[in-house]
Design a protein around this motif. Structure first.
Motif, PDB file in Angstrom:
ATOM      1  N   ASP A 140       0.896  -1.056   0.147  1.00 40.76           N
ATOM      2  CA  ASP A 140      -0.228  -0.059  -0.017  1.00 40.76           C
ATOM      3  C   ASP A 140       0.841   1.114   0.008  1.00 40.76           C
ATOM      4  O   ASP A 140       0.476   2.337   0.352  1.00 40.76           O
ATOM      5  CB  ASP A 140      -1.156  -0.092   1.160  1.00 40.76           C
ATOM      6  CG  ASP A 140      -0.390  -0.117   2.629  1.00 40.76           C
ATOM      7  OD1 ASP A 140       1.144  -0.363   2.438  1.00 40.76           O
ATOM      8  OD2 ASP A 140      -0.763   0.031   3.564  1.00 40.76           O
ATOM      9  N   THR A 141       2.273   1.167  -0.216  1.00 39.93           N
ATOM     10  CA  THR A 141       3.158   2.213  -0.213  1.00 39.93           C
ATOM     11  C   THR A 141       2.946   3.060  -1.492  1.00 39.93           C
ATOM     12  O   THR A 141       2.851   2.555  -2.432  1.00 39.93           O
ATOM     13  CB  THR A 141       4.473   1.800  -0.269  1.00 39.93           C
ATOM     14  OG1 THR A 141       4.622   0.906   0.983  1.00 39.93           O
ATOM     15  CG2 THR A 141       5.483   3.022  -0.100  1.00 39.93           C
ATOM     16  N   GLY A 142       2.809   4.549  -1.250  1.00 38.26           N
ATOM     17  CA  GLY A 142       3.101   5.328  -2.576  1.00 38.26           C
ATOM     18  C   GLY A 142       4.567   5.975  -2.219  1.00 38.26           C
ATOM     19  O   GLY A 142       5.029   6.129  -1.289  1.00 38.26           O
ATOM     20  N   PHE A 143       4.826   6.253  -3.608  1.00 38.00           N
ATOM     21  CA  PHE A 143       6.172   6.759  -3.637  1.00 38.00           C
ATOM     22  C   PHE A 143       6.554   7.619  -4.865  1.00 38.00           C
ATOM     23  O   PHE A 143       5.774   7.386  -5.900  1.00 38.00           O
ATOM     24  CB  PHE A 143       7.359   5.397  -3.500  1.00 38.00           C
ATOM     25  CG  PHE A 143       7.369   4.668  -4.717  1.00 38.00           C
ATOM     26  CD1 PHE A 143       7.897   5.075  -5.887  1.00 38.00           C
ATOM     27  CD2 PHE A 143       6.695   3.453  -4.642  1.00 38.00           C
ATOM     28  CE1 PHE A 143       8.099   4.256  -6.956  1.00 38.00           C
ATOM     29  CE2 PHE A 143       6.414   2.550  -5.721  1.00 38.00           C
ATOM     30  CZ  PHE A 143       7.230   3.044  -6.882  1.00 38.00           C
ATOM     31  N   THR A 144       7.531   8.545  -4.595  1.00 39.40           N
ATOM     32  CA  THR A 144       8.079   9.392  -5.679  1.00 39.40           C
ATOM     33  C   THR A 144       9.650   8.801  -5.896  1.00 39.40           C
ATOM     34  O   THR A 144      10.383   9.304  -4.958  1.00 39.40           O
ATOM     35  CB  THR A 144       8.053  10.688  -5.574  1.00 39.40           C
ATOM     36  OG1 THR A 144       6.641  11.048  -5.404  1.00 39.40           O
ATOM     37  CG2 THR A 144       8.559  11.475  -6.752  1.00 39.40           C
ATOM     38  N   ALA A 145      10.015   8.558  -7.018  1.00 39.91           N
ATOM     39  CA  ALA A 145      11.158   7.931  -7.272  1.00 39.91           C
ATOM     40  C   ALA A 145      12.026   8.864  -8.122  1.00 39.91           C
ATOM     41  O   ALA A 145      11.506   9.086  -9.304  1.00 39.91           O
ATOM     42  CB  ALA A 145      11.451   6.609  -7.581  1.00 39.91           C
ATOM     43  N   LYS A 146      12.984   9.769  -7.520  1.00 40.58           N
ATOM     44  CA  LYS A 146      13.873  10.396  -8.571  1.00 40.58           C
ATOM     45  C   LYS A 146      15.029   9.731  -9.121  1.00 40.58           C
ATOM     46  O   LYS A 146      15.948   9.429  -8.056  1.00 40.58           O
ATOM     47  CB  LYS A 146      14.217  11.835  -7.939  1.00 40.58           C
ATOM     48  CG  LYS A 146      12.794  12.580  -7.523  1.00 40.58           C
ATOM     49  CD  LYS A 146      13.294  13.884  -7.064  1.00 40.58           C
ATOM     50  CE  LYS A 146      11.932  15.003  -6.602  1.00 40.58           C
ATOM     51  NZ  LYS A 146      12.454  16.126  -6.354  1.00 40.58           N
ATOM     52  N   VAL A 147      15.455   9.636 -10.251  1.00 45.63           N
ATOM     53  CA  VAL A 147      16.274   8.612 -10.728  1.00 45.63           C
ATOM     54  C   VAL A 147      17.369   9.607 -11.499  1.00 45.63           C
ATOM     55  O   VAL A 147      16.989  10.284 -12.444  1.00 45.63           O
ATOM     56  CB  VAL A 147      15.982   7.618 -11.616  1.00 45.63           C
ATOM     57  CG1 VAL A 147      17.064   6.770 -12.131  1.00 45.63           C
ATOM     58  CG2 VAL A 147      14.999   6.627 -10.818  1.00 45.63           C
ATOM     59  N   GLY A 163       9.007  13.680 -15.796  1.00 44.72           N
ATOM     60  CA  GLY A 163      10.407  13.993 -16.252  1.00 44.72           C
ATOM     61  C   GLY A 163      11.381  12.805 -15.626  1.00 44.72           C
ATOM     62  O   GLY A 163      11.281  11.640 -16.135  1.00 44.72           O
ATOM     63  N   GLY A 164      12.052  13.147 -14.741  1.00 48.26           N
ATOM     64  CA  GLY A 164      13.254  12.304 -13.888  1.00 48.26           C
ATOM     65  C   GLY A 164      12.727  11.162 -13.061  1.00 48.26           C
ATOM     66  O   GLY A 164      13.257  10.932 -12.410  1.00 48.26           O
ATOM     67  N   SER A 165      11.117  11.741 -12.588  1.00 47.51           N
ATOM     68  CA  SER A 165      10.601  11.146 -11.452  1.00 47.51           C
ATOM     69  C   SER A 165       9.493   9.823 -12.007  1.00 47.51           C
ATOM     70  O   SER A 165       9.029   9.925 -13.017  1.00 47.51           O
ATOM     71  CB  SER A 165      10.221  12.060 -10.742  1.00 47.51           C
ATOM     72  OG  SER A 165      10.729  13.024 -10.397  1.00 47.51           O
ATOM     73  N   TYR A 166       9.494   8.770 -10.991  1.00 44.45           N
ATOM     74  CA  TYR A 166       8.360   7.597 -11.166  1.00 44.45           C
ATOM     75  C   TYR A 166       7.647   8.065  -9.884  1.00 44.45           C
ATOM     76  O   TYR A 166       8.159   7.481  -8.857  1.00 44.45           O
ATOM     77  CB  TYR A 166       9.322   6.369 -11.251  1.00 44.45           C
ATOM     78  CG  TYR A 166      10.133   6.520 -12.520  1.00 44.45           C
ATOM     79  CD1 TYR A 166       9.692   5.893 -13.622  1.00 44.45           C
ATOM     80  CD2 TYR A 166      11.565   7.029 -12.409  1.00 44.45           C
ATOM     81  CE1 TYR A 166      10.301   5.421 -14.979  1.00 44.45           C
ATOM     82  CE2 TYR A 166      12.154   6.685 -13.314  1.00 44.45           C
ATOM     83  CZ  TYR A 166      11.762   6.240 -14.554  1.00 44.45           C
ATOM     84  OH  TYR A 166      12.511   6.063 -15.649  1.00 44.45           O
ATOM     85  N   VAL A 167       6.256   8.130 -10.241  1.00 41.42           N
ATOM     86  CA  VAL A 167       5.149   8.403  -8.911  1.00 41.42           C
ATOM     87  C   VAL A 167       4.132   7.133  -9.001  1.00 41.42           C
ATOM     88  O   VAL A 167       3.563   6.559 -10.054  1.00 41.42           O
ATOM     89  CB  VAL A 167       4.594   9.548  -9.255  1.00 41.42           C
ATOM     90  CG1 VAL A 167       3.515   9.869  -8.023  1.00 41.42           C
ATOM     91  CG2 VAL A 167       5.370  10.886  -9.494  1.00 41.42           C
ATOM     92  N   HIS A 168       4.094   6.549  -7.633  1.00 40.34           N
ATOM     93  CA  HIS A 168       3.103   5.576  -7.491  1.00 40.34           C
ATOM     94  C   HIS A 168       2.342   6.165  -6.368  1.00 40.34           C
ATOM     95  O   HIS A 168       2.633   6.707  -5.332  1.00 40.34           O
ATOM     96  CB  HIS A 168       3.698   4.390  -7.365  1.00 40.34           C
ATOM     97  CG  HIS A 168       2.647   3.280  -6.740  1.00 40.34           C
ATOM     98  ND1 HIS A 168       1.836   2.720  -7.658  1.00 40.34           N
ATOM     99  CD2 HIS A 168       2.347   2.793  -5.448  1.00 40.34           C
ATOM    100  CE1 HIS A 168       0.799   1.904  -7.110  1.00 40.34           C
ATOM    101  NE2 HIS A 168       1.321   1.704  -5.494  1.00 40.34           N
ATOM    102  N   GLY A 169       0.931   5.925  -6.353  1.00 38.89           N
ATOM    103  CA  GLY A 169      -0.018   6.275  -5.248  1.00 38.89           C
ATOM    104  C   GLY A 169      -0.081   7.663  -5.012  1.00 38.89           C
ATOM    105  O   GLY A 169       0.126   8.634  -5.766  1.00 38.89           O
ATOM    106  N   ASP A 170       0.036   7.904  -3.513  1.00 37.17           N
ATOM    107  CA  ASP A 170       0.268   9.129  -2.991  1.00 37.17           C
ATOM    108  C   ASP A 170       1.693   9.879  -3.129  1.00 37.17           C
ATOM    109  O   ASP A 170       1.672  11.192  -2.951  1.00 37.17           O
ATOM    110  CB  ASP A 170      -0.344   9.354  -1.677  1.00 37.17           C
ATOM    111  CG  ASP A 170       0.331   8.847  -0.621  1.00 37.17           C
ATOM    112  OD1 ASP A 170       1.345   8.142  -1.135  1.00 37.17           O
ATOM    113  OD2 ASP A 170       0.091   8.665   0.555  1.00 37.17           O
ATOM    114  N   GLY A 171       2.673   9.040  -3.430  1.00 36.25           N
ATOM    115  CA  GLY A 171       3.923   9.671  -3.555  1.00 36.25           C
ATOM    116  C   GLY A 171       4.594  10.120  -2.152  1.00 36.25           C
ATOM    117  O   GLY A 171       5.590  10.784  -2.401  1.00 36.25           O
ATOM    118  N   SER A 172       4.206   9.691  -1.211  1.00 39.22           N
ATOM    119  CA  SER A 172       4.596  10.184   0.091  1.00 39.22           C
ATOM    120  C   SER A 172       6.133   9.408   0.444  1.00 39.22           C
ATOM    121  O   SER A 172       6.734  10.222   0.663  1.00 39.22           O
ATOM    122  CB  SER A 172       3.579   9.566   0.981  1.00 39.22           C
ATOM    123  OG  SER A 172       3.452   8.197   1.102  1.00 39.22           O
TER     124      SER A 172
END
Length: 283
Positions: free
Chosen positions: A233-240, A257-266
């Protein structure tokens, strides 16, 4: 001007070689392949021990070769942390580990550089009563090579540093987990509520986050493979950012852009890739 004879040149060469040998011996104590630092300060002891757990808040283990097993034992064992060292051929006094307690920190060291060459491998068992093992401050395991097992520890900060070999850790509970791997393989499983930080030169590193997701994940890869498994149930924002290598995720993501977002991005994930691969898995 007097010319040097052949025998004089031989003598000079032997003196130079002897000087180089003495220099190498003097420097061995700082080499990660053998001693991890010897404690010569006041209060340093040698060999097996039962340490008063009431005076220990932090644990630091530096080991050169062989194996280390840090485990939790029943409270019936009393108020002592047991340090048990064994070797295939037995141990002389000079070959025994060193340990000390200072400022609430129990430090355990492999011992002298000579022990590393004479024995090659020693086994250390650290047995901590449960009521003390669940509320430690900082726990550090610094390994040159060999096999390291850590189970059931609860602390504020958990640090693993490995030159080569293997670390297998589970049942952990820490606010922060820091892993630095030059080579080898590390698997760490547990609850890490605040931060997971990984640094990898090569090898394989797998972190499994159970229960709650950390607020932040930082990963720096020169090469090798790293995976961090998060609760479903994790939301995340991954900057790569990467020079080479790959990023992948078991979660569906939206690329911005250079980020990958899932769910609330927390959960904030920052990945720097020189090469190798980083993957977000589902726990």
């Amino acid at each position: 001007m007097t010319r040097l004879t052949r025998s004089s040149y031989v003598k000079i060469a032997l003196i130079v070689l002897l000087a180089l040998l003495l220099f190498a011996v003097a420097g061995v104590g700082s080499m990660r392949g053998c001693s991890q630092g010897i404690y010569f300060g006041g209060g340093t002891e040698m060999g097996n021990a039962s340490v008063d757990a009431n005076g220990v808040k932090n644990l630091s283990v530096s080991w050169a070769a062989g194996s280390v097993d840090i485990s939790v034992v029943d409270d019936g064992a009393g108020d002592v942390i047991e340090l048990v060292e064994t070797a295939p051929t037995g141990l002389t006094k000079a070959q025994q580990m060193r340990w000390s307690v200072s400022g609430g920190t129990l430090k355990v060291d492999y011992g002298s550089w000579w022990s590393c060459f004479a024995l090659g491998q020693k086994r250390l068992e650290v047995r901590i009563p449960e009521r003390y093992a669940k509320s430690l401050g900082t726990v550090t395991v610094d390994g040159a090579s060999g096999y390291y097992r850590v189970a059931g520890i609860g602390c504020d900060t958990l640090r693993f540093k490995l030159a080569s070999g293997e670390i297998d850790a589970d049942g952990l509970a820490a606010a922060s987990l820091d892993v630095d791997v030059a080579s080898g393989q590390v698997r760490a499983e547990g609850s890490f509520s605040e931060r997971v930080s990984t640094k990898t030169a090569s090898g394989q590193l797998d972190v499994v986050c159970q229960g709650v997701a950390p607020r932040q994940v930082d990963s720096d890869l020169a090469s090798g493979q790293v995976s961090v498994a998060l609760p479903a149930d994790t939301g995340f924002t991954a900057k790569v950012s990467k020079a080479s290598g790959s990023f992948s995720s078991a979660f569906e993501t939206m690329q911005q852009g250079g980020s990958y977002v899932h769910g609330d991005g927390s959960t904030a994930i920052k990945v720097h890739l020189a090469s190798g691969g980083f993957r977000v898995e589902k726990a």
